[in-house]
Design an enzyme around this catalytic site. Structure first.
Site, mmCIF file in Angstrom:
data_model
loop_
_atom_site.group_PDB
_atom_site.id
_atom_site.type_symbol
_atom_site.label_atom_id
_atom_site.label_comp_id
_atom_site.label_asym_id
_atom_site.label_seq_id
_atom_site.Cartn_x
_atom_site.Cartn_y
_atom_site.Cartn_z
ATOM 1 N N GLU A 56 0.848 -1.195 0.000
ATOM 2 C CA GLU A 56 0.000 0.000 0.000
ATOM 3 C C GLU A 56 0.883 1.243 0.000
ATOM 4 O OE1 GLU A 56 -2.920 0.085 3.142
ATOM 5 O OE2 GLU A 56 -3.710 2.027 2.482
ATOM 6 N N ASN A 216 -12.319 -1.372 -1.011
ATOM 7 C CA ASN A 216 -11.614 -1.916 0.157
ATOM 8 C C ASN A 216 -12.306 -1.408 1.411
ATOM 9 O OD1 ASN A 216 -9.117 -2.825 1.800
ATOM 10 N ND2 ASN A 216 -9.308 -0.650 2.322
ATOM 11 N N GLU A 217 -12.552 -2.293 2.349
ATOM 12 C CA GLU A 217 -13.180 -1.917 3.624
ATOM 13 C C GLU A 217 -14.302 -0.902 3.380
ATOM 14 O OE1 GLU A 217 -10.265 -1.113 6.728
ATOM 15 O OE2 GLU A 217 -9.644 -3.208 6.686
ATOM 16 N N TYR A 287 -6.826 -8.417 11.927
ATOM 17 C CA TYR A 287 -5.544 -8.073 12.529
ATOM 18 C C TYR A 287 -5.534 -8.541 13.984
ATOM 19 C CZ TYR A 287 -4.383 -5.101 8.541
ATOM 20 O OH TYR A 287 -4.075 -4.642 7.282
ATOM 21 N N GLU A 350 -6.123 -9.097 4.128
ATOM 22 C CA GLU A 350 -5.312 -8.358 5.113
ATOM 23 C C GLU A 350 -5.297 -9.159 6.400
ATOM 24 O OE1 GLU A 350 -5.949 -4.122 5.653
ATOM 25 O OE2 GLU A 350 -6.501 -3.886 3.547
ATOM 26 N N GLN A 400 1.958 -5.905 6.043
ATOM 27 C CA GLN A 400 2.137 -5.633 4.628
ATOM 28 C C GLN A 400 3.525 -6.124 4.235
ATOM 29 O OE1 GLN A 400 0.956 -1.787 3.177
ATOM 30 N NE2 GLN A 400 -0.901 -1.708 4.435
HETATM 31 O O1 AHR Z 1 -3.063 -2.223 6.418
HETATM 32 C C1 AHR Z 1 -3.360 -0.965 6.953
HETATM 33 C C2 AHR Z 1 -4.820 -0.611 6.798
HETATM 34 O O2 AHR Z 1 -5.599 -1.503 7.543
HETATM 35 C C3 AHR Z 1 -5.392 -0.742 5.414
HETATM 36 O O3 AHR Z 1 -5.142 0.374 4.637
HETATM 37 C C4 AHR Z 1 -6.855 -0.894 5.663
HETATM 38 O O4 AHR Z 1 -7.515 -1.607 4.653
HETATM 39 C C5 AHR Z 1 -6.911 -1.571 7.007
HETATM 40 O O5 AHR Z 1 -7.773 -0.952 7.871
#
Ligand code: AHR
Length: 552
Positions: A56, A216-217, A287, A350, A400
């Site tokens: 990103e 995305n999201e 995450y 992600e 990432q």
């Molecule tokens: O990976 C960092 C961020 O986390 C990304 O831009 C987003 O899609 C997510 O919230």
């Protein structure tokens, strides 16, 4: 074999193979954990795309990480860091997602094509993020020069041997912009005006991009839509784009972790009209960040240290990662309520650990963080979960690639190192394309103290894949204090030889750095053995292990 001999060999940490049949009942009670591999129970092919990456325009990922520029003294090919390209090839990098993340829904692909000197400078989506390290100067990480655009990214993929996965801007561009991006990338040489613009940039032949993210999201930074609103946008964007003979694979912006209602309401709406013919994958983001054991859910307060964490946070972070299994099965069940044939697969595009700022290697690396053996265990157990659900997970992209979150690489100017997470990807690459087979892991749970109260978490975790007469078994031992002696049985097969690779450290806070880049590295060994059915292996504390087992 005498009983004493059995115990001694098992306790040394080496591999023991017993000739003839499996262990006797008395002998098998000696090991306190057991792994049973069932080669006759296939789950699905392990898609190489599970070993995907994510780049990103965020902090030091692109500028300083991937892109150093053609005129840099840092070795590069066409501006892309050469050491990165070489390292990507070693791990058989399969697919790379770009340009975001949240950045994707602010990005105009037209800004990143044509002569670099004429490209516009734009504010980056992350310019106002509260997490910027103190004193971070202005530069392309805040005001994007667009020097790294579509052709630069696609060339990076080509050089690395990976397929591209482009995330389209659904929040601030139109469906037309989306299909024109498809046109720019994929139209046959000379066929359209955009194909000619591509040729002028040095790429006459089509790039043949297959994977396209539709936003995305979209529940958050990608437009703050309701699932019903997003379904309308999704239909509009996916209704038509030129295919040019490719089987385009669209990926919908799926849920934030356990938000089942996002999946249910979106799938319900899509089922009402048109169905699932225009969707290949449903993105899931998860995450591991909250290490407070439930004290808070605050996004900033809930995070822990990347390196100097207290013991309790070791267990909490890995428990967060273990949630991936239920996220996959829960969303899969909801998707199946509408998509009964399960045409749509999950794309976990992600995932990874997210710590509080402070361990980044340079102050331009927003969300940059260091990595210890804890990150390696997290990566291993997550990939093992994906394998165990190879019938459901068609793609995954760790967040990432470099200089951000759970990165495989840390780089600044001419300095470049591999993290423990990279080593896991290197070890686990042996699974790619194999047949995931049912594998039962039974091991005691780990006990620890959570906010002053007794708690437990899952112990050993693992998965196995079959490659003709070879089984690849990977196992993580999350116990930071104790080795785990384990009996391993492969049903209906005899074992000829076993190659072992282990990643572990005595100090759970150890990490690779620019000064000490090889503090954590895998160690390989080979066990020469007689043919046999069962083996005992002692998994080191805080370790990731790969056993490559050749069958007789
Ligand atoms: O990976 C960092 C961020 O986390 C990304 O831009 C987003 O899609 C997510 O919230």
């Amino acid at each position: 074999m005498k009983r004493r001999e059995f115990i001694n060999t098992a306790l040394t940490g080496g591999v023991l193979l017993l000739t003839g049949n499996a262990l006797t009942a008395q002998e098998s009670r000696l090991a306190d954990a057991r792994i049973e591999i069932l080669p006759d129970e296939p789950i699905g092919r392990i898609a190489p795309e599970i070993y995907g990456h994510f780049v990103e325009h965020l902090g030091g990922v692109v500028y300083d990480g991937v892109w150093v520029g053609e005129n840099s003294k840092i070795p590069n090919t066409g501006g892309v860091r050469q050491a990165l390209i070489e390292a990507m090839k070693r791990i058989k990098a399969s697919v790379i997602r770009w340009p975001g993340g949240c950045f994707a829904d602010s990005y105009n692909w037209r800004d990143g094509i044509g002569p670099r000197a004429q490209r516009p400078r734009r504010p980056n989506f992350w310019v106002d993020a509260p997490e910027w390290p103190k004193g971070a100067p202005d530069g392309p990480w805040k005001y994007d020069t667009n020097h790294f655009g579509t052709d630069e990214f696609l060339r990076f993929c080509q050089l690395s041997g990976a397929q591209p996965y482009l995330a389209a801007n659904l929040r601030s561009l139109t469906a037309r912009d989306f299909y024109e991006w498809v046109d720019y990338c994929n139209s046959p040489a000379g066929a359209t005006t955009l194909a000619e613009m591509r040729a002028a940039a040095g790429q006459r032949e089509p790039w043949k991009v297959r994977y396209w993210g539709v936003g995305n999201e979209s529940w958050g930074c990608g437009g703050n839509f309701t699932p019903e609103e997003y379904a309308v946008e999704y239909r509009r964007f996916s209704e038509w784009a030129p295919r040019y003979g490719l089987n385009l694979a669209y990926i919908g912006s799926g849920p934030n972790g356990g938000d089942l209602s996002w999946s249910r309401r979106f799938f319900g709406r899509l089922a009402e009209k048109g169905g699932f013919g225009r969707m290949w994958g449903w993105a899931l983001h998860h995450y591991s960040w909250n290490v407070t054991g439930g004290r808070t859910n605050d996004w900033f307060q809930g995070k822990g240290e990347a390196v100097n964490y207290p013991n309790e946070e070791w267990y909490e972070l890995l428990s967060e990662a273990n949630r991936m299994e239920n996220l996959i099965t829960d969303h899969w069940a909801v998707m199946g309520e509408f998509d009964r044939q399960h045409r749509v697969k999950l794309a976990v595009d992600e995932w990874g650990a997210w710590y509080k700022p402070g361990s980044e290697v340079h102050n331009t690396h927003l969300l940059g963080q260091q990595a210890t053996i804890r990150d390696a265990v997290l990566a291993g157990l997550t990939l093992d979960i994906f394998h165990r659900h190879a019938d459901k997970v068609a793609m995954a992209n760790i967040a990432q690639l470099i200089n951000c979150l759970q990165a495989l690489f840390l780089a600044h100017e001419d300095k470049f190192i591999l993290t423990p997470t990279y080593h896991v990807f290197e070890m686990y690459a042996a699974h790619q394309g194999g047949q995931s087979v049912r594998t039962h892991v039974s091991a005691p749970r780990l006990s620890y103290t959570r906010n002053g109260k007794p708690a437990t978490m899952r112990g050993l975790n693992g998965s196995a894949s079959l490659h003709d007469r070879r089984v690849v078994l990977t196992v993580t031992n999350p116990d930071p204090n104790a080795a785990r002696e384990t009996e391993i049985a492969i049903h209906g097969a005899n074992v000829k030889e076993v190659g072992v690779t282990t990643l572990t450290t005595k100090d759970i806070h150890a990490h690779n750095s620019f000064d000490n880049p090889r503090a954590i590295e895998p160690q390989a060994s080979q066990a020469s053995v007689k043919s046999g059915r069962a083996l005992v292996y002692t998994f080191a504390p805080a370790s990731v292990t790969r056993l490559q087992i050749t069958l007789a």
